[in-house]
Design a protein around this motif. Structure first.
Motif, PDB file in Angstrom:
ATOM      1  N   ASN A 158     -74.415   8.631  -0.571  1.00 32.12           N
ATOM      2  CA  ASN A 158     -73.808   8.302   0.713  1.00 32.12           C
ATOM      3  C   ASN A 158     -74.373   9.201   1.799  1.00 32.12           C
ATOM      4  OD1 ASN A 158     -72.130   6.852   2.343  1.00 32.12           O
ATOM      5  ND2 ASN A 158     -70.247   7.469   1.313  1.00 32.12           N
ATOM      6  N   PHE A 167     -73.015  -0.749  -3.276  1.00 28.49           N
ATOM      7  CA  PHE A 167     -72.898   0.619  -2.759  1.00 28.49           C
ATOM      8  C   PHE A 167     -73.924   1.527  -3.445  1.00 28.49           C
ATOM      9  CE2 PHE A 167     -71.049   4.744  -1.973  1.00 28.49           C
ATOM     10  CZ  PHE A 167     -70.409   4.603  -0.750  1.00 28.49           C
ATOM     11  N   ILE A 186     -65.153  -0.207  -8.868  1.00 26.29           N
ATOM     12  CA  ILE A 186     -64.192   0.901  -8.769  1.00 26.29           C
ATOM     13  C   ILE A 186     -62.922   0.508  -8.012  1.00 26.29           C
ATOM     14  CG2 ILE A 186     -63.877   3.314  -8.042  1.00 26.29           C
ATOM     15  CD1 ILE A 186     -66.977   3.513  -8.159  1.00 26.29           C
ATOM     16  N   GLN A 221     -68.791   9.861  -2.557  1.00 21.94           N
ATOM     17  CA  GLN A 221     -69.983   9.160  -3.028  1.00 21.94           C
ATOM     18  C   GLN A 221     -69.785   7.741  -3.533  1.00 21.94           C
ATOM     19  OE1 GLN A 221     -73.104  10.270  -2.723  1.00 21.94           O
ATOM     20  NE2 GLN A 221     -72.170  11.920  -1.556  1.00 21.94           N
ATOM     21  N   PHE A 222     -68.572   7.341  -3.738  1.00 19.48           N
ATOM     22  CA  PHE A 222     -68.363   6.006  -4.299  1.00 19.48           C
ATOM     23  C   PHE A 222     -67.286   5.282  -3.509  1.00 19.48           C
ATOM     24  CE2 PHE A 222     -70.295   8.174  -7.925  1.00 19.48           C
ATOM     25  CZ  PHE A 222     -71.153   7.193  -8.404  1.00 19.48           C
ATOM     26  N   PRO A 223     -67.268   3.968  -3.601  1.00 14.03           N
ATOM     27  CA  PRO A 223     -66.146   3.264  -2.989  1.00 14.03           C
ATOM     28  C   PRO A 223     -64.857   3.601  -3.745  1.00 14.03           C
ATOM     29  CG  PRO A 223     -67.800   1.706  -3.868  1.00 14.03           C
ATOM     30  CD  PRO A 223     -68.217   3.074  -4.282  1.00 14.03           C
ATOM     31  N   SER A 227     -74.484   2.087   0.690  1.00 13.99           N
ATOM     32  CA  SER A 227     -73.784   3.166   1.382  1.00 13.99           C
ATOM     33  C   SER A 227     -74.368   3.370   2.782  1.00 13.99           C
ATOM     34  CB  SER A 227     -73.881   4.454   0.574  1.00 13.99           C
ATOM     35  OG  SER A 227     -75.211   4.684   0.161  1.00 13.99           O
ATOM     36  N   ASN A 228     -75.672   3.188   2.892  1.00 13.62           N
ATOM     37  CA  ASN A 228     -76.311   3.384   4.205  1.00 13.62           C
ATOM     38  C   ASN A 228     -75.917   2.327   5.224  1.00 13.62           C
ATOM     39  OD1 ASN A 228     -77.774   5.637   3.347  1.00 13.62           O
ATOM     40  ND2 ASN A 228     -79.241   4.288   2.345  1.00 13.62           N
ATOM     41  N   LEU A 278     -69.208  -3.665   0.041  1.00 11.67           N
ATOM     42  CA  LEU A 278     -69.001  -2.277  -0.369  1.00 11.67           C
ATOM     43  C   LEU A 278     -68.538  -2.222  -1.823  1.00 11.67           C
ATOM     44  CD1 LEU A 278     -67.349  -0.811   2.846  1.00 11.67           C
ATOM     45  CD2 LEU A 278     -69.696  -0.568   2.093  1.00 11.67           C
ATOM     46  N   GLY A 279     -68.867  -3.271  -2.545  1.00 10.83           N
ATOM     47  CA  GLY A 279     -68.605  -3.255  -3.985  1.00 10.83           C
ATOM     48  C   GLY A 279     -69.477  -2.194  -4.637  1.00 10.83           C
ATOM     49  N   THR A 280     -69.144  -1.850  -5.869  1.00 12.27           N
ATOM     50  CA  THR A 280     -69.832  -0.719  -6.495  1.00 12.27           C
ATOM     51  C   THR A 280     -71.333  -0.953  -6.645  1.00 12.27           C
ATOM     52  OG1 THR A 280     -67.803  -0.177  -7.627  1.00 12.27           O
ATOM     53  CG2 THR A 280     -69.783   0.814  -8.494  1.00 12.27           C
ATOM     54  N   GLN A 299     -73.094   1.392   6.041  1.00  8.48           N
ATOM     55  CA  GLN A 299     -71.861   1.677   6.776  1.00  8.48           C
ATOM     56  C   GLN A 299     -72.139   2.016   8.243  1.00  8.48           C
ATOM     57  OE1 GLN A 299     -68.933   3.978   4.061  1.00  8.48           O
ATOM     58  NE2 GLN A 299     -70.925   4.129   3.098  1.00  8.48           N
TER      59      GLN A 299
END
Ligand code: FES
Lengths: 86, 513
Positions: free
Chosen positions: B491, A15, B403, B240-242, A20-21, A10-12, A23
């Motif tokens: 997301n 992600f 982030i 939208q972001f971690p 993101s999907n 889940l690093g930037t 998850q």
């Protein structure tokens, strides 16, 4: 048999590139495999910075195996293979 | 990842590469090389006939990434030249979307088509069903005359073998206002006079043919200059972001911006002002109504009051005004609803005003979930550029910013829980309600996504002056789910909502007016 460990990055970079999907795996894996497989999110797995390879992100690690351009389906396939389900 | 997912992946990769090229010491040359780096010699060709075609298509996508229209490319200008032009450009283009027409080839035109399953049956239900005489029998099979066919689908439903199908064009189907069409030549194009910039087509096309013209180069140029550059982040970004929005602030600063403002700060003002306006408007409508009843009673309650027609314009509802796609819809397709729309400014409007007051010389960049806000940004002199979530993400990737490893930075002003909830369907109406002491005065009606059906509904409300079920505040959001469903979000909505909920739970309630 030892538990299979799934680490979803889940690093930037991962992600942003579509991780993101992934998850969804948090819900799907326990449902499908119960306690045979453990899934967790992870900070940057440091795979994105090795080569300039964000184009292969998102990454997921299934035990020591790296899944590149990971999708839910791809990850489940690897788990199934490891469990000898097919 | 489905096809559309792959297309989005390619679009993002291209953005990252463009940013990397800009940050390198030879922007023009590095840009020229992007198609070759992505499709090197000898590589297995993933989608199209050959590596040359793939590169040509990537080149087109880079053109959009540099902020130019793909349609106007005559193939003779190199990417290096485009990069140079992007650096030299002073103005940005008002038209936000551009179509990579070479990708339209793979997509059949919108038509009704008789498949091989046609049995040439005796019943000929298709022929009977067609009111336009478009179906005839040739060699014992049904054939459709496209010049007569109105695509009503009666034959599709009538065929007992399900042998007739409607071939759909995803971009056309997704557009709520019929602004994108595949023309005779087979290429899709967008009618800018009709387009409301909702961005549906960008997400719907499985070939990823519709691109936003990026302003990323203009933004990077501003960052490189010694001017102050300030990012204003939309409320929906929290999902939208971690990491959290405080770490996000540090990350955006690490990416080169000087400061970050939450647009939720402006949303607090929008909510309060809209609540005020709502109360006034409803009081006014009540007054008008009782005036009318008095008049009617004085005249004995009979007869045609000549002014009655006029009085019918009593407004029983007000609509919100913060969604940029909805505002474009009003302007281009639904002027009759304009009198019902609140005159309150959008959260971006107030935020940009605050920033501008504080730093008159700064360059302001709105960080947006959707393409529609580009249109709003263009119209607002206090907003210089708009960058979407994907572009910000690409900037993080290019600069290798993580982030979650960032320290938290505070915002000048903490926004309220309700303002931070502006980004999903129902959130705006809720904030107006929460702004009032008597919350029961508001009976919200939520339009969760503009489509043909909901546009018809709005039209009806505007003509009758009345909303359904006695509701008096219509919240309109162009995207299904609200801004968390914007075309440039990354997301999925469920997780995005969860993250926003977490933030909202730790925020204070909005001030009452
Ligand atoms: S962000 Fe996933 S490996 Fe670095």
């Amino acid at each position: 048999m030892a538990k299979i460990e799934v680490k979803v990055c889940l690093g930037t970079t991962c992600f942003v590139m579509g991780g993101s999907n992934l998850q969804e795996l948090n819900d799907i894996i326990p449902q499908r495999y119960g306690d045979k497989v453990e899934v967790s999110g992870s900070n940057c797995l440091n795979l994105c910075s090795i080569h300039w390879e964000y184009s292969k992100a998102p990454y997921v690690k299934v035990d020591e195996e790296v899944v590149t351009e990971a999708t839910v389906e791809k990850v489940l396939e690897v788990i199934d293979r490891k469990l000898g389900n097919n | 990842m489905n096809n559309a997912g792959q297309a989005i992946h390619i679009k993002k990769e291209i953005l990252v590469r463009i940013i990397k090229a800009f940050l390198s010491d030879d922007f023009e040359e590095q840009t020229r090389l992007i198609p070759y780096a992505m499709r090197p010699k000898g590589m297995e060709v993933p989608y199209r006939c050959c590596v040359y075609k793939e590169r040509a298509i990537i080149k087109d996508r880079v053109i959009a990434g540099l902020g130019f229209p793909i349609e106007e490319d005559d193939e003779t200008v190199s990417l290096a030249k485009y990069a140079k032009k992007a650096i030299e450009r002073k103005e940005i283009d008002e038209k936000n979307l551009t179509v990579l027409q070479a990708a339209c080839k793979g997509c059949a035109t919108n038509r009704i088509y008789v498949t091989d399953l046609c049995q040439g049956c005796v019943a000929r239900s298709c022929q009977t069903a067609c009111k336009f005489g478009a179906i005839s029998m040739v060699n014992g099979k049904s054939v459709i005359d496209d010049s007569k066919c109105k695509k009503c689908k009666m034959c599709v439903n009538a065929c007992p073998y399900n042998a007739i199908v409607k071939i759909t064009v995803p971009c056309e189907d997704s557009c709520p206002v019929g602004a994108i069409k595949k023309d005779e030549t087979g290429f899709a194009s967008i009618d800018a006079d009709k387009c409301i910039n909702c961005g549906r087509c960008t997400a719907a096309c499985p070939f990823g043919a519709v691109h936003e013209k990026s302003q990323i180069i203009d933004i990077l140029k501003a960052i490189k200059s010694n001017k102050k550059v300030i990012a204003m982040i939309a409320p929906s970004i929290a999902g939208q972001f971690p990491g959290n929005i405080y770490q996000l602030k540090s990350a955006i600063i690490a990416a080169g911006f000087d400061d970050v403002y939450e647009v939720a700060q402006g949303a607090d003002i929008t909510a309060n002002n809209e609540a005020k306006e709502f109360t006034e408007r409803m009081a006014e409508s009540k007054e008008k109504q009782s005036e009318w009843i008095n008049e009617w009673v004085n005249e004995g309650g009979y007869g045609e009051n000549p002014e009655a027609g006029e009085e019918k314009t009593v407004q029983h509802f007000m609509t919100t005004s913060c969604c940029a796609g909805y505002n474009q819809l009003i302007k281009k397709h639904l002027p009759e609803i304009k009198p019902f729309v609140s005159d309150t400014g959008t959260p971006l409007y107030y935020t940009a005003q605050i920033v501008n007051k504080e730093f008159p010389d700064a360059i302001t960049v709105f960080v947006s979930p959707c393409v529609a806000k580009r249109a709003e940004g263009f119209e607002n002199p206090n907003v210089d550029y708009v960058m979407n979530y994907e572009e910000l993400g690409a900037l993080f990737v290019a600069k290798k910013i993580q982030i979650t490893e960032m320290e938290e930075s505070k915002y000048v002003k903490e926004s309220s829980k309700q303002a931070r909830n502006f980004g999903f369907s129902g959130g705006v109406a809720e904030s107006v309600k929460a702004s009032l002491r008597d919350e029961s005065a508001v009976k919200p009606f939520v339009i969760n996504g503009l489509n043909k059906e909901s546009i018809r509904q709005l039209k009806k409300f505007a003509t009758t002056g009345e909303c359904e079920g006695g509701c008096n505040l219509i919240e309109v959001m162009c995207c299904e789910g609200g801004c968390i469903g914007g075309n440039a979000t990354m997301n999925n909505q469920k997780t995005a909502k969860k993250l926003i909920d977490q933030l909202a739970a730790n925020s204070q309630d909005i001030e009452k007016i």
